[in-house]
Scaffold this motif. Sequence first.
Motif, PDB file in Angstrom:
ATOM      1  N   MET A   1       0.825  -1.193   0.000  1.00 21.53           N
ATOM      2  CA  MET A   1       0.000   0.000   0.000  1.00 21.53           C
ATOM      3  C   MET A   1       0.868   1.255   0.000  1.00 21.53           C
ATOM      4  O   MET A   1       0.498   2.247  -0.605  1.00 21.53           O
ATOM      5  CB  MET A   1      -0.934  -0.032   1.219  1.00 21.53           C
ATOM      6  CG  MET A   1      -1.836   1.165   1.354  1.00 21.53           C
ATOM      7  SD  MET A   1      -3.078   1.434   0.060  1.00 21.53           S
ATOM      8  CE  MET A   1      -4.183   0.071   0.259  1.00 21.53           C
ATOM      9  N   GLN A   2       2.027   1.186   0.654  1.00 25.59           N
ATOM     10  CA  GLN A   2       2.894   2.363   0.705  1.00 25.59           C
ATOM     11  C   GLN A   2       3.323   2.808  -0.685  1.00 25.59           C
ATOM     12  O   GLN A   2       3.380   4.007  -0.977  1.00 25.59           O
ATOM     13  CB  GLN A   2       4.124   2.100   1.582  1.00 25.59           C
ATOM     14  CG  GLN A   2       4.965   3.329   1.816  1.00 25.59           C
ATOM     15  CD  GLN A   2       4.172   4.467   2.450  1.00 25.59           C
ATOM     16  OE1 GLN A   2       3.398   4.265   3.371  1.00 25.59           O
ATOM     17  NE2 GLN A   2       4.354   5.672   1.947  1.00 25.59           N
ATOM     18  N   GLU A   3       3.607   1.850  -1.565  1.00 28.31           N
ATOM     19  CA  GLU A   3       3.973   2.177  -2.947  1.00 28.31           C
ATOM     20  C   GLU A   3       2.830   2.912  -3.644  1.00 28.31           C
ATOM     21  O   GLU A   3       3.035   3.929  -4.323  1.00 28.31           O
ATOM     22  CB  GLU A   3       4.320   0.896  -3.703  1.00 28.31           C
ATOM     23  CG  GLU A   3       4.549   1.093  -5.183  1.00 28.31           C
ATOM     24  CD  GLU A   3       4.678  -0.243  -5.915  1.00 28.31           C
ATOM     25  OE1 GLU A   3       4.331  -0.254  -7.100  1.00 28.31           O
ATOM     26  OE2 GLU A   3       5.096  -1.244  -5.317  1.00 28.31           O
ATOM     27  N   LEU A   4       1.612   2.431  -3.467  1.00 24.83           N
ATOM     28  CA  LEU A   4       0.434   3.069  -4.054  1.00 24.83           C
ATOM     29  C   LEU A   4       0.260   4.482  -3.513  1.00 24.83           C
ATOM     30  O   LEU A   4       0.067   5.434  -4.272  1.00 24.83           O
ATOM     31  CB  LEU A   4      -0.821   2.238  -3.769  1.00 24.83           C
ATOM     32  CG  LEU A   4      -2.155   2.878  -4.153  1.00 24.83           C
ATOM     33  CD1 LEU A   4      -2.254   3.060  -5.659  1.00 24.83           C
ATOM     34  CD2 LEU A   4      -3.302   2.035  -3.616  1.00 24.83           C
ATOM     35  N   VAL A   5       0.343   4.636  -2.212  1.00 23.26           N
ATOM     36  CA  VAL A   5       0.173   5.941  -1.574  1.00 23.26           C
ATOM     37  C   VAL A   5       1.240   6.914  -2.054  1.00 23.26           C
ATOM     38  O   VAL A   5       0.940   8.078  -2.350  1.00 23.26           O
ATOM     39  CB  VAL A   5       0.180   5.792  -0.032  1.00 23.26           C
ATOM     40  CG1 VAL A   5       0.290   7.125   0.662  1.00 23.26           C
ATOM     41  CG2 VAL A   5      -1.081   5.047   0.426  1.00 23.26           C
TER      42      VAL A   5
ATOM     43  N   ILE B   1       0.390   8.016  -5.617  1.00 20.54           N
ATOM     44  CA  ILE B   1      -0.747   8.943  -5.620  1.00 20.54           C
ATOM     45  C   ILE B   1      -0.320  10.308  -5.104  1.00 20.54           C
ATOM     46  O   ILE B   1      -0.681  11.339  -5.675  1.00 20.54           O
ATOM     47  CB  ILE B   1      -1.922   8.371  -4.806  1.00 20.54           C
ATOM     48  CG1 ILE B   1      -2.541   7.190  -5.563  1.00 20.54           C
ATOM     49  CG2 ILE B   1      -2.963   9.450  -4.523  1.00 20.54           C
ATOM     50  CD1 ILE B   1      -3.544   6.398  -4.768  1.00 20.54           C
ATOM     51  N   ALA B   2       0.455  10.324  -4.029  1.00 19.26           N
ATOM     52  CA  ALA B   2       0.930  11.601  -3.474  1.00 19.26           C
ATOM     53  C   ALA B   2       1.761  12.363  -4.506  1.00 19.26           C
ATOM     54  O   ALA B   2       1.572  13.573  -4.689  1.00 19.26           O
ATOM     55  CB  ALA B   2       1.740  11.354  -2.194  1.00 19.26           C
ATOM     56  N   ALA B   3       2.634  11.663  -5.196  1.00 19.18           N
ATOM     57  CA  ALA B   3       3.475  12.311  -6.206  1.00 19.18           C
ATOM     58  C   ALA B   3       2.653  12.847  -7.374  1.00 19.18           C
ATOM     59  O   ALA B   3       2.912  13.940  -7.877  1.00 19.18           O
ATOM     60  CB  ALA B   3       4.534  11.327  -6.718  1.00 19.18           C
ATOM     61  N   GLU B   4       1.643  12.101  -7.788  1.00 18.86           N
ATOM     62  CA  GLU B   4       0.843  12.500  -8.945  1.00 18.86           C
ATOM     63  C   GLU B   4      -0.186  13.581  -8.635  1.00 18.86           C
ATOM     64  O   GLU B   4      -0.562  14.346  -9.522  1.00 18.86           O
ATOM     65  CB  GLU B   4       0.133  11.281  -9.543  1.00 18.86           C
ATOM     66  CG  GLU B   4       1.093  10.319 -10.216  1.00 18.86           C
ATOM     67  CD  GLU B   4       0.380   9.148 -10.866  1.00 18.86           C
ATOM     68  OE1 GLU B   4      -0.708   9.342 -11.425  1.00 18.86           O
ATOM     69  OE2 GLU B   4       0.923   8.040 -10.800  1.00 18.86           O
TER      70      GLU B   4
ATOM     71  N   ARG C   1      -2.906  12.206   3.367  1.00 22.08           N
ATOM     72  CA  ARG C   1      -4.158  12.513   2.645  1.00 22.08           C
ATOM     73  C   ARG C   1      -4.369  11.541   1.487  1.00 22.08           C
ATOM     74  O   ARG C   1      -5.503  11.194   1.177  1.00 22.08           O
ATOM     75  CB  ARG C   1      -4.161  13.951   2.170  1.00 22.08           C
ATOM     76  CG  ARG C   1      -4.325  14.894   3.343  1.00 22.08           C
ATOM     77  CD  ARG C   1      -4.989  16.151   2.939  1.00 22.08           C
ATOM     78  NE  ARG C   1      -5.292  16.894   4.155  1.00 22.08           N
ATOM     79  CZ  ARG C   1      -6.288  17.709   4.265  1.00 22.08           C
ATOM     80  NH1 ARG C   1      -7.092  17.911   3.246  1.00 22.08           N
ATOM     81  NH2 ARG C   1      -6.509  18.347   5.391  1.00 22.08           N
ATOM     82  N   ALA C   2      -3.298  11.123   0.849  1.00 22.78           N
ATOM     83  CA  ALA C   2      -3.420  10.135  -0.227  1.00 22.78           C
ATOM     84  C   ALA C   2      -3.972   8.826   0.329  1.00 22.78           C
ATOM     85  O   ALA C   2      -4.860   8.205  -0.275  1.00 22.78           O
ATOM     86  CB  ALA C   2      -2.073   9.917  -0.910  1.00 22.78           C
TER      87      ALA C   2
END
Length: 124
Positions: free
Chosen positions: A1-5, A8-11, A18-19
Motif C-alpha cells: 500500500m505504501q507504494e500506491l500511496v 498517488i501523493a506524487a501524482e 491525505r493520499a
Amino acid sequence: MQELVSRIAAETGLTPERALEAVGQILLYIKTEGSDPAIDTMIEETPGANEAIVQAGTTGTQEGGGLFGGGGIMALGSRLMALGLDMGGIGTVSRELVAFARQHAGSDVVDRVIATTPGLSQFA
C-alpha cells in the motif's frame, strides 16, 4: 500500500497521509455501497486495504454529505474534494487504486466490484 500511496501523493500533490485517506474513502464507499461478494475478496487480497478503510472510518469525514448532502457517489466526491482533490485528482486516485487492486485481487474480481458498485464505473 505504501507504494500506491507514494505514487498517488506524487501524482496529485497530496501528502501521503491525505493520499492514504483518499484511498480509504474510496474503499469505504465500495464496502458500504457495493453489493457483490467480490468486494470482500478484493479488500482481503489488496495489501493495506483494510487498514486504509479503518483509517478513513476514524477520520469522521465519512459522516454527512458535505457539499452535496446525503450519501452515495456525490458524497464520496465531496469528501475527496475536501482532501484537496479536483476531478482530475479523483480520477488519478481511482485509476491507481484499481490498477493496484487488479495486481493483487485479479481483474475479474475488480471488474465485478466496479460493475456492481453504484457510480464507480465513471471513475475507474
